[in-house]
Motif scaffolding. Structure first.
Motif, mmCIF file in Angstrom:
data_model
loop_
_atom_site.group_PDB
_atom_site.id
_atom_site.type_symbol
_atom_site.label_atom_id
_atom_site.label_comp_id
_atom_site.label_asym_id
_atom_site.label_seq_id
_atom_site.Cartn_x
_atom_site.Cartn_y
_atom_site.Cartn_z
ATOM 1 N N ILE A 47 19.602 57.277 21.340
ATOM 2 C CA ILE A 47 19.892 55.947 22.590
ATOM 3 C C ILE A 47 19.805 56.969 23.622
ATOM 4 O O ILE A 47 18.926 56.485 24.737
ATOM 5 C CB ILE A 47 21.056 55.382 22.050
ATOM 6 C CG1 ILE A 47 20.897 54.278 20.982
ATOM 7 C CG2 ILE A 47 21.262 54.398 23.552
ATOM 8 C CD1 ILE A 47 22.130 53.733 20.509
ATOM 9 N N ALA A 48 20.465 57.991 23.929
ATOM 10 C CA ALA A 48 20.687 58.631 25.106
ATOM 11 C C ALA A 48 19.216 59.287 25.616
ATOM 12 O O ALA A 48 18.828 59.289 26.652
ATOM 13 C CB ALA A 48 21.666 59.720 25.220
ATOM 14 N N ALA A 49 18.480 59.743 24.535
ATOM 15 C CA ALA A 49 17.218 60.173 24.973
ATOM 16 C C ALA A 49 16.246 59.326 25.209
ATOM 17 O O ALA A 49 15.303 59.396 26.015
ATOM 18 C CB ALA A 49 16.577 60.876 23.717
ATOM 19 N N GLU A 50 16.167 57.981 24.618
ATOM 20 C CA GLU A 50 15.230 56.662 24.911
ATOM 21 C C GLU A 50 15.467 56.348 26.208
ATOM 22 O O GLU A 50 14.591 55.995 27.074
ATOM 23 C CB GLU A 50 15.390 55.781 23.938
ATOM 24 C CG GLU A 50 15.087 56.072 22.211
ATOM 25 C CD GLU A 50 13.810 56.290 22.199
ATOM 26 O OE1 GLU A 50 12.714 55.985 22.987
ATOM 27 O OE2 GLU A 50 13.192 56.418 20.886
ATOM 28 N N LEU A 51 16.763 56.365 26.416
ATOM 29 C CA LEU A 51 17.199 55.934 28.035
ATOM 30 C C LEU A 51 16.738 56.710 29.141
ATOM 31 O O LEU A 51 16.239 56.287 30.104
ATOM 32 C CB LEU A 51 18.820 55.602 28.007
ATOM 33 C CG LEU A 51 19.416 54.481 27.208
ATOM 34 C CD1 LEU A 51 20.634 54.500 27.381
ATOM 35 C CD2 LEU A 51 18.807 53.093 27.764
ATOM 36 N N SER A 52 16.654 58.045 28.659
ATOM 37 C CA SER A 52 16.165 59.145 29.535
ATOM 38 C C SER A 52 14.651 59.087 29.933
ATOM 39 O O SER A 52 14.292 58.897 31.006
ATOM 40 C CB SER A 52 16.411 60.334 29.274
ATOM 41 O OG SER A 52 15.787 61.308 30.019
ATOM 42 N N ALA A 53 13.970 58.511 28.740
ATOM 43 C CA ALA A 53 12.705 58.261 28.923
ATOM 44 C C ALA A 53 12.338 57.060 29.592
ATOM 45 O O ALA A 53 11.144 57.159 30.419
ATOM 46 C CB ALA A 53 11.928 58.196 27.441
ATOM 47 N N VAL A 54 13.165 55.957 29.393
ATOM 48 C CA VAL A 54 12.773 54.689 30.009
ATOM 49 C C VAL A 54 13.225 54.852 31.524
ATOM 50 O O VAL A 54 12.331 54.605 32.462
ATOM 51 C CB VAL A 54 14.051 53.570 29.609
ATOM 52 C CG1 VAL A 54 13.860 52.551 30.807
ATOM 53 C CG2 VAL A 54 13.702 53.182 28.097
ATOM 54 N N MET A 55 13.916 55.947 32.033
ATOM 55 C CA MET A 55 14.368 56.115 33.469
ATOM 56 C C MET A 55 13.039 56.863 34.067
ATOM 57 O O MET A 55 12.494 56.605 35.062
ATOM 58 C CB MET A 55 15.426 57.079 33.655
ATOM 59 C CG MET A 55 15.712 57.334 34.907
ATOM 60 S SD MET A 55 16.576 56.164 35.867
ATOM 61 C CE MET A 55 18.226 56.078 35.281
ATOM 62 N N GLU A 56 12.536 57.789 33.411
ATOM 63 C CA GLU A 56 11.278 58.381 33.782
ATOM 64 C C GLU A 56 10.199 57.557 34.079
ATOM 65 O O GLU A 56 9.324 57.506 34.950
ATOM 66 C CB GLU A 56 11.001 59.605 32.677
ATOM 67 C CG GLU A 56 11.724 60.740 32.786
ATOM 68 C CD GLU A 56 12.011 61.188 34.058
ATOM 69 O OE1 GLU A 56 11.122 61.584 34.946
ATOM 70 O OE2 GLU A 56 13.251 61.440 34.650
ATOM 71 N N VAL A 57 9.968 56.545 33.017
ATOM 72 C CA VAL A 57 8.758 55.466 33.215
ATOM 73 C C VAL A 57 9.077 54.437 34.341
ATOM 74 O O VAL A 57 8.057 54.330 35.009
ATOM 75 C CB VAL A 57 8.806 54.558 31.868
ATOM 76 C CG1 VAL A 57 7.868 53.512 32.014
ATOM 77 C CG2 VAL A 57 8.269 55.702 30.659
ATOM 78 N N ALA A 58 10.467 54.267 34.484
ATOM 79 C CA ALA A 58 10.526 53.236 35.425
ATOM 80 C C ALA A 58 10.430 53.982 37.127
ATOM 81 O O ALA A 58 9.970 53.420 37.814
ATOM 82 C CB ALA A 58 12.011 52.818 35.640
ATOM 83 N N LYS A 59 10.526 55.458 37.074
ATOM 84 C CA LYS A 59 10.253 56.081 38.238
ATOM 85 C C LYS A 59 8.616 56.054 38.278
ATOM 86 O O LYS A 59 8.385 56.021 39.612
ATOM 87 C CB LYS A 59 10.899 57.557 38.061
ATOM 88 C CG LYS A 59 12.399 57.680 38.365
ATOM 89 C CD LYS A 59 12.775 58.936 38.083
ATOM 90 C CE LYS A 59 14.274 58.978 38.275
ATOM 91 N NZ LYS A 59 14.945 60.367 37.990
ATOM 92 N N GLU A 60 8.034 56.159 37.279
ATOM 93 C CA GLU A 60 6.551 56.330 37.453
ATOM 94 C C GLU A 60 5.892 54.954 37.983
ATOM 95 O O GLU A 60 5.153 54.863 38.824
ATOM 96 C CB GLU A 60 6.005 56.475 35.969
ATOM 97 C CG GLU A 60 6.165 57.867 35.526
ATOM 98 C CD GLU A 60 5.569 57.898 34.106
ATOM 99 O OE1 GLU A 60 4.825 57.144 33.582
ATOM 100 O OE2 GLU A 60 5.875 59.144 33.492
ATOM 101 N N ILE A 61 6.856 53.698 37.533
ATOM 102 C CA ILE A 61 6.323 52.462 38.034
ATOM 103 C C ILE A 61 6.671 52.411 39.706
ATOM 104 O O ILE A 61 5.800 51.860 40.303
ATOM 105 C CB ILE A 61 7.206 51.402 37.572
ATOM 106 C CG1 ILE A 61 6.696 51.070 35.985
ATOM 107 C CG2 ILE A 61 6.839 49.824 38.098
ATOM 108 C CD1 ILE A 61 7.550 50.220 35.156
#
Length: 204
Positions: free
Chosen positions: A16-30
């Motif tokens: 879950i922590a890893a997936e959330l970290s990836a979500v954060m990176e994608v949000a930054k890309e947006i």
């Protein structure tokens, strides 16, 4: 007897922590895509007039997602800490029980009952707290889905507005596509987080 946290519980919390970290990176890309779109729309002038406010919406959605994920990360860290605490308490219970069995008939064997009971109560309290925070995290993850869905709608509107932008059409459509892809990735990763939490709940 307290249920001992399983290896799958540790794996689920870590994933879950890893997936959330990836979500954060994608949000930054947006957020970066919104900045790029804003610059393109500015250069396009009147041809991309309808696209300019869309870039503000995209940026706001990215900020909302980042804020939500930051908040969720706190919950994920707490779940990990509670899992570790529960593991330690379960091991303590196991050691007390082993000593209690070995001490049967010994003069001071009865003195072990109090510490064992206390350890069991603490382990049960940790399990209850863990379960409560799992439920709260599921609610928070559902909240992340809202900006992801909104981003997909905005991406669709962006394509329509981009079609009016003349020579800037491809650039703005690329932005719309990147936002749509990012929103889909966020949706998928949040869904994985929720699935992992559901598995933990079922294991309880």
């Amino acid at each position: 007897m307290q249920v001992k946290p399983t290896k799958s519980q540790f794996v689920a919390v870590a994933s879950i922590a890893a997936e959330l970290s990836a979500v954060m990176e994608v949000a930054k890309e947006i957020s970066l895509a919104a900045a790029n779109a804003k610059a393109i729309a500015f250069r396009a002038g009147e041809k991309a007039k309808g696209f300019q406010p869309i870039t503000d919406f995209i940026n706001e959605l990215a900020k909302d997602t980042i804020e939500l994920v930051n908040n969720i990360n706190d919950y994920a860290f707490l779940l990990y800490r509670l899992t570790v605490d529960e593991q330690r308490l379960a091991e303590a219970c196991g050691r007390f029980e082993q000593v209690e069995r070995l001490a049967q008939g010994a003069r001071y064997a009865a003195s072990l009952a109090g510490p064992l009971l206390q350890a069991r109560h603490k382990a049960q309290a940790a399990r209850r707290e863990f379960t409560i925070h799992v439920s709260e995290l599921l609610v928070k993850l559902a909240e992340v889905m809202h900006p992801a869905r909104a981003a997909r709608v905005i991406a669709a509107n962006s394509r329509i507005e981009a079609s009016q932008a003349g020579e800037y059409l491809q650039s703005l459509q690329a932005v719309a596509e990147s936002v749509d892809n990012a929103a889909q990735i966020i949706n998928d990763k949040v869904h994985r987080c929720r699935s992992a939490l559901t598995v933990i709940n079922l294991a309880d």
